[in-house]
Scaffold this motif. Structure first.
Motif, short mmCIF file in Angstrom:
data_model
loop_
_atom_site.label_atom_id
_atom_site.label_comp_id
_atom_site.label_asym_id
_atom_site.label_seq_id
_atom_site.Cartn_x
_atom_site.Cartn_y
_atom_site.Cartn_z
N MET A 1 5.15 -9.26 0.52
CA MET A 1 4.59 -9.76 1.92
C MET A 1 3.13 -9.76 2.29
O MET A 1 2.95 -9.54 3.21
CB MET A 1 5.44 -8.45 2.92
CG MET A 1 6.87 -8.61 2.77
SD MET A 1 7.61 -9.97 3.11
CE MET A 1 7.46 -10.34 4.85
N LEU A 2 2.34 -9.71 1.18
CA LEU A 2 0.83 -9.67 1.24
C LEU A 2 0.37 -10.79 2.27
O LEU A 2 -0.38 -10.43 3.07
CB LEU A 2 0.36 -9.99 -0.11
CG LEU A 2 0.24 -8.84 -0.91
CD1 LEU A 2 -0.33 -9.16 -2.41
CD2 LEU A 2 -0.43 -7.60 -0.25
N PRO A 3 0.86 -11.90 2.14
CA PRO A 3 0.50 -13.33 3.14
C PRO A 3 0.66 -12.70 4.61
O PRO A 3 -0.03 -13.02 5.56
CB PRO A 3 1.29 -14.40 2.74
CG PRO A 3 1.53 -14.08 1.33
CD PRO A 3 1.92 -12.66 1.24
N PHE B 1 -3.40 -11.51 3.71
CA PHE B 1 -4.00 -11.53 2.19
C PHE B 1 -3.26 -12.55 1.17
O PHE B 1 -1.81 -11.91 0.94
CB PHE B 1 -4.14 -10.36 1.66
CG PHE B 1 -4.74 -10.26 0.10
CD1 PHE B 1 -5.86 -11.04 0.03
CD2 PHE B 1 -4.23 -9.36 -0.62
CE1 PHE B 1 -6.46 -11.09 -1.52
CE2 PHE B 1 -4.60 -9.44 -2.13
CZ PHE B 1 -5.63 -10.40 -2.24
N THR B 2 -3.59 -13.67 0.75
CA THR B 2 -2.75 -14.61 -0.02
C THR B 2 -3.34 -14.48 -1.28
O THR B 2 -4.40 -15.20 -1.50
CB THR B 2 -2.44 -15.75 0.47
OG1 THR B 2 -1.95 -15.77 1.74
CG2 THR B 2 -1.68 -16.70 -0.49
N GLU C 1 3.90 -14.03 -12.11
CA GLU C 1 2.58 -14.00 -12.92
C GLU C 1 1.34 -13.72 -12.21
O GLU C 1 0.40 -13.36 -12.50
CB GLU C 1 2.55 -15.29 -13.61
CG GLU C 1 3.50 -15.41 -14.87
CD GLU C 1 3.51 -16.86 -15.21
OE1 GLU C 1 2.52 -17.57 -15.26
OE2 GLU C 1 4.39 -16.99 -16.47
N PHE C 2 1.35 -13.97 -10.78
CA PHE C 2 0.05 -13.88 -10.02
C PHE C 2 -0.33 -12.45 -9.86
O PHE C 2 -1.38 -12.03 -9.35
CB PHE C 2 0.05 -14.54 -8.70
CG PHE C 2 0.98 -14.01 -7.65
CD1 PHE C 2 0.72 -12.92 -6.96
CD2 PHE C 2 2.16 -14.65 -7.33
CE1 PHE C 2 1.53 -12.39 -6.07
CE2 PHE C 2 3.01 -14.05 -6.64
CZ PHE C 2 2.79 -12.86 -5.79
N VAL C 3 0.42 -11.75 -10.10
CA VAL C 3 0.46 -10.06 -10.07
C VAL C 3 -0.25 -9.60 -11.16
O VAL C 3 0.26 -9.07 -12.26
CB VAL C 3 1.70 -9.17 -9.69
CG1 VAL C 3 1.39 -7.93 -9.42
CG2 VAL C 3 2.34 -9.87 -8.49
#
Length: 206
Positions: A59-61, A65-66, A107-109
């Motif tokens: 839920m970051l966006p 924060f994206t 992968e973005f983490v």
């Protein structure tokens, strides 16, 4: 389009009820280690911590924060690597279990992102639980897996079937340690209807 692991990664997460060989690549996971009977409160608290962290990232966006490379996705299922400190052949003593439970991450983490968003975790997680939370890259490699339908206590029958299949393929189990992937919520599912992916590492027989 939201990335759905149930649709895109069936080979890894939705196997049939017969053993198959699979080579599991390296993935990133949120992990927590613990010991003891998984039916106790301490285990459930660790599971809750993992899910709270996983959904915070998802839920970051919505928190303004994206991250670079972010995409919409369904949170992966809970997984667990299990072993035991029991060394006798008596009845299984669940209090001697040791485990690493985990939820796979996109992968973005990265480790940098994990460190950057720790203040968000601190708002949701007790500090003692947060200290146990890690982001790790894990590789399972050559493995045998199958879908187990039924209670966790009936898993030995499926493991015996998997070991027989491995032997027929000229493979042998590396150790009694194993992976479980939980496709059902035991709080809402009758034991006989639980769906669990069972997996263990294998090597060529000498």
């Amino acid at each position: 389009m939201k990335y759905e692991w149930r649709k895109e990664e069936k080979e890894l997460y939705l196997p049939k009820k017969q053993p198959v060989f699979i080579d599991v690549p390296k993935f990133g996971y949120l992990t927590i280690e613990g010991e003891g009977d998984p039916n106790k409160t301490a285990f459930q608290e660790l599971v809750a911590t993992l899910y709270a962290a996983a959904y915070t990232i998802r839920m970051l966006p919505k928190k303004g924060f994206t991250p670079d490379g972010y995409f919409e996705y369904t949170v992966y299922p809970l997984e667990g690597e299990w072993t035991t400190k029991q060394r006798d052949s008596g009845p299984l003593d669940k209090s001697l279990f040791a485990y690493k439970i985990m939820i796979r991450q996109p992968e973005f983490v990265t480790q940098a992102l994990f460190e950057e968003i720790k203040p968000l975790f601190e708002k949701k997680l007790p500090i003692d639980q947060l200290r146990k939370l890690k982001l790790e890259e894990l590789t399972e490699g050559p493995s045998i897996q199958m879908l187990h339908l039924g209670s966790y206590d009936s898993e030995p029958a499926s493991f015996a079937q998997m070991e027989q299949f491995a032997a027929e393929q000229g493979l042998e189990r590396v150790s009694k340690d194993h992976k479980e992937i939980y496709l059902s919520d035991p709080r809402r599912t009758a034991p006989e209807n639980l769906k669990t992916v069972l997996r263990f590492a294998v090597k060529q027989k000498l």
